[in-house]
Design a protein around this motif. Structure first.
Motif, PDB file in Angstrom:
ATOM      1  N   THR A  51       7.056  -6.655 -14.129  1.00  0.00           N
ATOM      2  CA  THR A  51       7.390  -5.368 -14.741  1.00  0.00           C
ATOM      3  C   THR A  51       7.483  -4.216 -13.746  1.00  0.00           C
ATOM      4  O   THR A  51       7.901  -3.134 -14.119  1.00  0.00           O
ATOM      5  N   GLY A  52       7.099  -4.441 -12.517  1.00  0.00           N
ATOM      6  CA  GLY A  52       7.104  -3.374 -11.522  1.00  0.00           C
ATOM      7  C   GLY A  52       8.410  -3.287 -10.770  1.00  0.00           C
ATOM      8  O   GLY A  52       9.396  -3.949 -11.116  1.00  0.00           O
ATOM      9  N   PRO A  53       8.421  -2.473  -9.717  1.00  0.00           N
ATOM     10  CA  PRO A  53       9.631  -2.351  -8.902  1.00  0.00           C
ATOM     11  C   PRO A  53       9.964  -3.671  -8.205  1.00  0.00           C
ATOM     12  O   PRO A  53       9.079  -4.497  -7.952  1.00  0.00           O
ATOM     13  N   LYS A  54      11.233  -3.859  -7.915  1.00  0.00           N
ATOM     14  CA  LYS A  54      11.702  -5.071  -7.239  1.00  0.00           C
ATOM     15  C   LYS A  54      11.013  -5.203  -5.875  1.00  0.00           C
ATOM     16  O   LYS A  54      10.909  -4.230  -5.131  1.00  0.00           O
ATOM     17  N   SER A  55      10.537  -6.400  -5.577  1.00  0.00           N
ATOM     18  CA  SER A  55       9.872  -6.657  -4.303  1.00  0.00           C
ATOM     19  C   SER A  55      10.472  -7.913  -3.676  1.00  0.00           C
ATOM     20  O   SER A  55      11.242  -8.628  -4.311  1.00  0.00           O
ATOM     21  N   PHE A  56      10.092  -8.163  -2.439  1.00  0.00           N
ATOM     22  CA  PHE A  56      10.563  -9.361  -1.745  1.00  0.00           C
ATOM     23  C   PHE A  56       9.539  -9.763  -0.705  1.00  0.00           C
ATOM     24  O   PHE A  56       8.628  -9.011  -0.393  1.00  0.00           O
ATOM     25  N   ARG A  57       9.673 -10.971  -0.204  1.00  0.00           N
ATOM     26  CA  ARG A  57       8.754 -11.490   0.810  1.00  0.00           C
ATOM     27  C   ARG A  57       9.328 -11.289   2.202  1.00  0.00           C
ATOM     28  O   ARG A  57      10.502 -11.512   2.443  1.00  0.00           O
ATOM     29  N   LEU A  58       8.450 -10.873   3.088  1.00  0.00           N
ATOM     30  CA  LEU A  58       8.753 -10.822   4.521  1.00  0.00           C
ATOM     31  C   LEU A  58       7.922 -11.945   5.139  1.00  0.00           C
ATOM     32  O   LEU A  58       6.704 -11.843   5.216  1.00  0.00           O
ATOM     33  N   GLY A  59       8.574 -13.013   5.491  1.00  0.00           N
ATOM     34  CA  GLY A  59       7.833 -14.156   6.006  1.00  0.00           C
ATOM     35  C   GLY A  59       7.177 -14.913   4.862  1.00  0.00           C
ATOM     36  O   GLY A  59       7.607 -14.832   3.710  1.00  0.00           O
ATOM     37  N   ALA A  60       6.126 -15.638   5.181  1.00  0.00           N
ATOM     38  CA  ALA A  60       5.483 -16.500   4.189  1.00  0.00           C
ATOM     39  C   ALA A  60       4.551 -15.745   3.246  1.00  0.00           C
ATOM     40  O   ALA A  60       4.409 -16.120   2.083  1.00  0.00           O
ATOM     41  N   LYS A  61       3.908 -14.681   3.721  1.00  0.00           N
ATOM     42  CA  LYS A  61       2.855 -14.047   2.925  1.00  0.00           C
ATOM     43  C   LYS A  61       3.073 -12.585   2.590  1.00  0.00           C
ATOM     44  O   LYS A  61       2.542 -12.090   1.614  1.00  0.00           O
ATOM     45  N   ARG A  62       3.806 -11.877   3.393  1.00  0.00           N
ATOM     46  CA  ARG A  62       3.898 -10.428   3.246  1.00  0.00           C
ATOM     47  C   ARG A  62       4.882 -10.006   2.161  1.00  0.00           C
ATOM     48  O   ARG A  62       6.011 -10.470   2.116  1.00  0.00           O
ATOM     49  N   VAL A  63       4.432  -9.127   1.285  1.00  0.00           N
ATOM     50  CA  VAL A  63       5.286  -8.590   0.221  1.00  0.00           C
ATOM     51  C   VAL A  63       5.725  -7.191   0.635  1.00  0.00           C
ATOM     52  O   VAL A  63       4.933  -6.408   1.163  1.00  0.00           O
ATOM     53  N   ALA A  64       6.988  -6.874   0.384  1.00  0.00           N
ATOM     54  CA  ALA A  64       7.518  -5.561   0.747  1.00  0.00           C
ATOM     55  C   ALA A  64       8.403  -5.033  -0.375  1.00  0.00           C
ATOM     56  O   ALA A  64       8.810  -5.772  -1.274  1.00  0.00           O
ATOM     57  N   ALA A 110       0.825  -1.211   0.000  1.00  0.00           N
ATOM     58  CA  ALA A 110       0.000   0.000   0.000  1.00  0.00           C
ATOM     59  C   ALA A 110       0.863   1.267   0.000  1.00  0.00           C
ATOM     60  O   ALA A 110       0.546   2.237  -0.708  1.00  0.00           O
ATOM     61  N   GLU A 111       1.937   1.271   0.758  1.00  0.00           N
ATOM     62  CA  GLU A 111       2.819   2.439   0.809  1.00  0.00           C
ATOM     63  C   GLU A 111       3.538   2.641  -0.524  1.00  0.00           C
ATOM     64  O   GLU A 111       3.668   3.776  -0.994  1.00  0.00           O
ATOM     65  N   ALA A 112       3.991   1.542  -1.140  1.00  0.00           N
ATOM     66  CA  ALA A 112       4.653   1.653  -2.443  1.00  0.00           C
ATOM     67  C   ALA A 112       3.666   2.149  -3.494  1.00  0.00           C
ATOM     68  O   ALA A 112       4.008   3.003  -4.321  1.00  0.00           O
ATOM     69  N   ALA A 113       2.438   1.652  -3.461  1.00  0.00           N
ATOM     70  CA  ALA A 113       1.417   2.102  -4.405  1.00  0.00           C
ATOM     71  C   ALA A 113       1.118   3.585  -4.222  1.00  0.00           C
ATOM     72  O   ALA A 113       0.987   4.326  -5.195  1.00  0.00           O
ATOM     73  N   GLU A 114       1.044   4.017  -2.984  1.00  0.00           N
ATOM     74  CA  GLU A 114       0.803   5.437  -2.707  1.00  0.00           C
ATOM     75  C   GLU A 114       1.957   6.287  -3.232  1.00  0.00           C
ATOM     76  O   GLU A 114       1.741   7.341  -3.826  1.00  0.00           O
ATOM     77  N   MET A 115       3.171   5.808  -3.025  1.00  0.00           N
ATOM     78  CA  MET A 115       4.355   6.532  -3.501  1.00  0.00           C
ATOM     79  C   MET A 115       4.330   6.670  -5.023  1.00  0.00           C
ATOM     80  O   MET A 115       4.723   7.697  -5.576  1.00  0.00           O
ATOM     81  N   LEU A 116       3.844   5.622  -5.703  1.00  0.00           N
ATOM     82  CA  LEU A 116       3.778   5.621  -7.166  1.00  0.00           C
ATOM     83  C   LEU A 116       2.476   6.221  -7.696  1.00  0.00           C
ATOM     84  O   LEU A 116       2.300   6.337  -8.903  1.00  0.00           O
ATOM     85  N   ARG A 117       1.586   6.552  -6.783  1.00  0.00           N
ATOM     86  CA  ARG A 117       0.273   7.107  -7.143  1.00  0.00           C
ATOM     87  C   ARG A 117      -0.464   6.201  -8.115  1.00  0.00           C
ATOM     88  O   ARG A 117      -0.982   6.638  -9.160  1.00  0.00           O
ATOM     89  N   THR A 118      -0.502   4.926  -7.740  1.00  0.00           N
ATOM     90  CA  THR A 118      -1.178   3.923  -8.549  1.00  0.00           C
ATOM     91  C   THR A 118      -1.984   3.024  -7.624  1.00  0.00           C
ATOM     92  O   THR A 118      -1.633   2.873  -6.444  1.00  0.00           O
ATOM     93  N   PRO A 119      -3.059   2.421  -8.094  1.00  0.00           N
ATOM     94  CA  PRO A 119      -3.825   1.517  -7.234  1.00  0.00           C
ATOM     95  C   PRO A 119      -3.005   0.304  -6.796  1.00  0.00           C
ATOM     96  O   PRO A 119      -2.122  -0.169  -7.532  1.00  0.00           O
ATOM     97  N   VAL A 120      -3.313  -0.222  -5.624  1.00  0.00           N
ATOM     98  CA  VAL A 120      -2.625  -1.397  -5.101  1.00  0.00           C
ATOM     99  C   VAL A 120      -2.756  -2.558  -6.084  1.00  0.00           C
ATOM    100  O   VAL A 120      -1.804  -3.295  -6.323  1.00  0.00           O
ATOM    101  N   GLY A 121      -3.935  -2.711  -6.681  1.00  0.00           N
ATOM    102  CA  GLY A 121      -4.166  -3.788  -7.641  1.00  0.00           C
ATOM    103  C   GLY A 121      -3.230  -3.702  -8.842  1.00  0.00           C
ATOM    104  O   GLY A 121      -2.764  -4.734  -9.349  1.00  0.00           O
ATOM    105  N   THR A 122      -2.951  -2.504  -9.289  1.00  0.00           N
ATOM    106  CA  THR A 122      -2.026  -2.316 -10.416  1.00  0.00           C
ATOM    107  C   THR A 122      -0.619  -2.726 -10.014  1.00  0.00           C
ATOM    108  O   THR A 122       0.077  -3.411 -10.769  1.00  0.00           O
ATOM    109  N   LEU A 123      -0.197  -2.347  -8.817  1.00  0.00           N
ATOM    110  CA  LEU A 123       1.130  -2.719  -8.338  1.00  0.00           C
ATOM    111  C   LEU A 123       1.246  -4.237  -8.209  1.00  0.00           C
ATOM    112  O   LEU A 123       2.254  -4.821  -8.591  1.00  0.00           O
TER     113      LEU A 123
END
Length: 71
Positions: free
Chosen positions: A38-51, A17-30
């Protein structure tokens, strides 16, 4: 690290949600960009959380700006 009075420390790790806000795009788009790879590099925090690292989001945004066509 030294902070001056009134300086606000921004987190280096962003939620989806914070990354989407920073990019001014909906969370669904991110999420879609992540799925497409095709989006910014992401990673998992634990089993489910994306950061996202703030630096990665900023770098991706800069790449989009520099690689975009003039409109």
């Amino acid at each position: 690290m030294t902070f001056t009075r009134g300086e606000i420390m921004e987190p280096s790790i962003l939620t989806t949600a914070e990354a989407a806000e920073m990019l001014r795009t909906p969370v669904g788009t991110l999420r879609y960009w992540r799925h497409q790879g095709t989006g910014p590099k992401s990673f998992r925090l634990g089993a489910k959380r994306v950061a996202y690292m703030r630096e990665d989001v900023e770098a991706w945004l800069k790449e989009q700006y520099e690689g975009g066509e003039d409109e």
